[in-house]
Design a protein around this motif. Sequence first.
Motif, short mmCIF file in Angstrom:
data_model
loop_
_atom_site.label_atom_id
_atom_site.label_comp_id
_atom_site.label_asym_id
_atom_site.label_seq_id
_atom_site.Cartn_x
_atom_site.Cartn_y
_atom_site.Cartn_z
N ASN A 1 0.72 -1.28 0.08
CA ASN A 1 0.04 -0.02 0.05
C ASN A 1 0.74 1.22 0.01
OD1 ASN A 1 0.75 0.60 2.89
ND2 ASN A 1 -0.91 -1.00 3.33
N THR A 2 0.11 2.34 -0.09
CA THR A 2 1.17 3.52 -0.25
C THR A 2 1.96 4.08 0.95
OG1 THR A 2 -1.00 4.61 -1.27
CG2 THR A 2 0.79 6.06 -0.73
N GLN A 3 1.45 3.53 2.20
CA GLN A 3 2.30 3.68 3.38
C GLN A 3 3.60 2.74 3.51
OE1 GLN A 3 1.97 6.37 5.39
NE2 GLN A 3 3.85 5.80 6.53
N ARG B 1 6.09 4.16 0.84
CA ARG B 1 6.59 5.40 1.29
C ARG B 1 7.74 5.11 2.25
NH1 ARG B 1 5.36 10.65 0.79
NH2 ARG B 1 3.42 10.32 -0.19
N GLU C 1 -1.38 1.24 -7.95
CA GLU C 1 0.03 1.37 -7.51
C GLU C 1 1.15 1.84 -8.15
OE1 GLU C 1 0.20 -3.52 -5.76
OE2 GLU C 1 1.82 -2.32 -5.72
N ASP D 1 0.46 5.60 -7.13
CA ASP D 1 1.05 5.90 -5.72
C ASP D 1 2.79 5.84 -5.77
OD1 ASP D 1 -1.28 5.95 -4.53
OD2 ASP D 1 -1.43 3.76 -3.87
N ASP E 1 3.62 9.28 -7.06
CA ASP E 1 3.43 10.45 -6.09
C ASP E 1 4.52 10.30 -5.00
OD1 ASP E 1 -0.40 10.28 -5.64
OD2 ASP E 1 0.98 10.77 -7.44
N ILE E 2 4.75 8.89 -4.56
CA ILE E 2 5.66 8.80 -3.42
C ILE E 2 7.18 9.37 -4.03
CG2 ILE E 2 6.98 7.24 -1.95
CD1 ILE E 2 4.14 5.62 -2.23
N ARG F 1 -5.05 8.88 -11.15
CA ARG F 1 -4.50 7.37 -10.29
C ARG F 1 -4.65 6.14 -11.34
NH1 ARG F 1 -5.73 5.20 -5.71
NH2 ARG F 1 -3.68 4.84 -5.08
#
Length: 964
Positions: free
Chosen positions: A71-73, A76, A124, A127, A130-131, A177
């Motif tokens: 996931n995003t977190q 990151r 994904e 994301d 983005d990250i 996205r």
Amino acid sequence: MSLPDQLQQTCDNNWQRLSETLDADQITQLKAYSAADKIITTSDYVVESMLRFPLLLKEMLDNNWLEMPLNTQQMRELLQTKIAGVESENDLHRVLRQFRRQMMMRIIWRDFSFQANMWQTTAELSDLADICVDEALNWLYDHYCQQWGTPYSKAEAGEESIPQRMVVIGMGKLGARELNLSSDIDLMFCFPRHGQTQGGRRTLDNQDFFIRLGQKLIAALDNNTVDGFVFRVDMRLRPYGQSGALSLSFPAMVDYYHDQGREWERYAMIKARVIAGDLVSGNELLQDLNSFVYRKYVDYSAIESLRDMKSMINREVRRKGLTTNVKLGSGGIREVEFITQVFQLIRGGRETELQERSIRKVLPIISGMGLLPQQITDELLEAYLFLRNAEHALQGVADQQTQTLPEDDYPRLRMACIMNFDNWQAFEEKLDYQRARVAEHFANVIAAPDDDEEADQSLSAELGAIWKGEYEPEAGTSLLDDQGFEQPEDTFKRLEQLRSSRVVQSLQREGKQRLDQFMPLLLAAVTESDTPSRTLERTLQLVEAVLRRSAYFVLLMENPGALKQLVKLCSASPWIAEHLARTPILLDELLNTATLYTPAELEPLRDELRQQMLRIPEEDEEAQMEALRYFKRAHVLRVAASDIMGTRQLMKVSDYLTFIAEAILEHVLQMAWKKMTDKHGRPAKADGSPCDPGFAIVGYGKMGGIELGYGSDLDLVFLHDAAPQGYTDGDKSIDNGVFFTRLGQRIIHILNTMTSSGQLYEVDMRLRPSGNSGLLVSSLKAFRDYQLKEAWTWEKQALVRARVVVGCPDVAAKFEQIRAEILSEERDEAQLQEDVVSMRIKMRDNLGSKPAVGDEAPMFHLKQDAGGMVDIEFMAQYCVLRFSPQHPELLQWTDNIRILETVQQVGILPEDEVKLLSEAYLLYRQAAHNASMQKTKSQVPADRFVEERARVSAIWQRLLNTDQ
């Protein structure tokens, strides 16, 4: 699914390659995955990444990331951990690129194995983008605030000045996205308020700060280094496009869109999303821009606007032959997007639930509102899913941005396999079915009657009227301005000048008719470029070159695709424009884009040249020389075309240019050898046997180092291995030495002679023993004796980059022995350092940039100034001369990059220094290469590459024990 027989061999070969690089445990772990065979067979990118970066693979296997979503977190935190130890910008680039590669390997694996569906994959990927953007921006902001100061808002009455951060807005599929496997990311940069920096070495305006920061961010993401790139960045959607400032304040953004925003920008802004930086302020800005995107009334003008955009795309599809493009072709991805957007733009101001970025979410809303039957939106979503999966199947093979279906059997079978079809026919039937449904729905919703040709003809007719002199200057300039010409007055005058020129006025009737038919088409074509005025000026070089050869106009009129390629290439590079103008026959190359953008490797080049020359009588040397020149120019054009369009990395460009030179030199030697032996017979070896040929051409400098550029000359040395007192065995026998001297002269004549097609190559022979005063061709013994007894240190430095490029294998082997013997001599370290440094100082003084005078801006000479390319080359050469007695592996390579890699491997320089030198060298070479393509000097403003130059100079001073 089991692999077809045709793919099984690829599977086996790739497993073998992996087994030779990875350890047995890794192979066992990989093979345990049920989809392993499929991925290893179908994704070259995944396989090559595993081979090049086994440590990244090991981390993935240890953490089971190939099987699980992140996931995003989680992503990151992974990147933050990797960035935590980063201290330099170069290290940031490396970490970002390796992280992106690791994540891409995982995402492609899961996508191709259908462990993740298309929506999960695109989420994904978005994301990931983005990250990467956000973490890179955070690092760069903190880093440059220390140098430039922190930007603060201008304090208004009663307000407190507060720190400012940049806002990064993602557009297109990133904004929605729904990013694909090998997509550009469309970005815009902005900042809340004007002000100035505080706490830096000097004060900067906030806009200047954020423009600089934006440039650094683009470099961190977009630059193609040895580790690849993170994401290709496209900034053209920003206000004013490429001519606009890289970063604008919020008030400037609002003013632009509400005062000057165009219809297509409304369409683009539908998907705008704040992805990095100051998220809170950024979202407030998007809210302020909402009324620009969505009208408060039912806005049916949107249909016409989108219809016009689609007509433009249709014309592009026809011109480029993109009917098999799953994005732009009929029934493709873009039509699903247009269907969705038309309802959003028409009704989104009133029906706010339509203000949704994602197609997956907005299509059900459209049917839920009764704007389309649910069956249709379901079919569109099903087709969109299939088409996007097909797009991923095309892009995940080699991480290439393509949407065009393959034409050859093998890539078709591979694509069918990725899509879980048994064969291409089954896949194609399903694809055709889905595209037909989309095309039908699109026609019912948005498509107007087929008036595209009328629109094309209307534009051409208007522009044709300018060409024919039917417009007054003011009205003509206005029309050109409306069509996007950036210098409409100059363009109008230029067309008038050409039309009234003596050459045009004296054309015969047929030629004049053809020119009058062609010019409107050309004017319409250049409007598709970003800079129509500049592109037209470049293209007119060709027009003027062929005014009396109007058959070329017919070629371009009969082949609109060729005209499109001509405009595209001329728009990209003045060098290519001049190249085509000098040799218009090369227009034939534009007819086949399959070969135009695909340079050949050495063996295919040799075969093609051999076949071409077989068609020319051996005795017709003039025709052979012309054929060689066309061969060179045609293949250099292919290299330049692929280079300009970004399909080739710098080192591959140099490889291809070197291959062309080697293939030509090989044939030139054959021509000269035959000419000489037919007349004089063959020279004799010491044992009395004839030489065949007992001769070799040694390449030095860029030729030897496999670093040729577009305008490089050839540094050559000629060597032979004949008996010193022998004679040739022909009727007109001559001394061996005389024979080889004449052979060398013949080779130089073929290469240097200026014919109607120009010069083949300029040859520099000054690196031969004793330079210009020495013999043109040396025997191997004389060459060895000179190198041992008389050669200066700089000549031995030059020998580092020397290799036999053409000629007798026996002579080549003996040359390599001599080279190794000379280079591996024991040398006095202090004397060697003094010699190298002394020569380098002389070169800098004579060839480097001169001090700025008056208002001149100081410049950095990419090659000759301190910290530049030659410093790096000299360090590589010094290491070979100093350390090869202990490390003979240093003698293996002649190119700087691999010499530096060996320097690291044997422990002469640490990895970080070699990495810096290699990256700086490639950066400098790329900048010099770009300058060549844009016909500018190999100098850049002195504020560029400051960090690289300083660090290269520091390594130079330590390695050479000098403060120079």
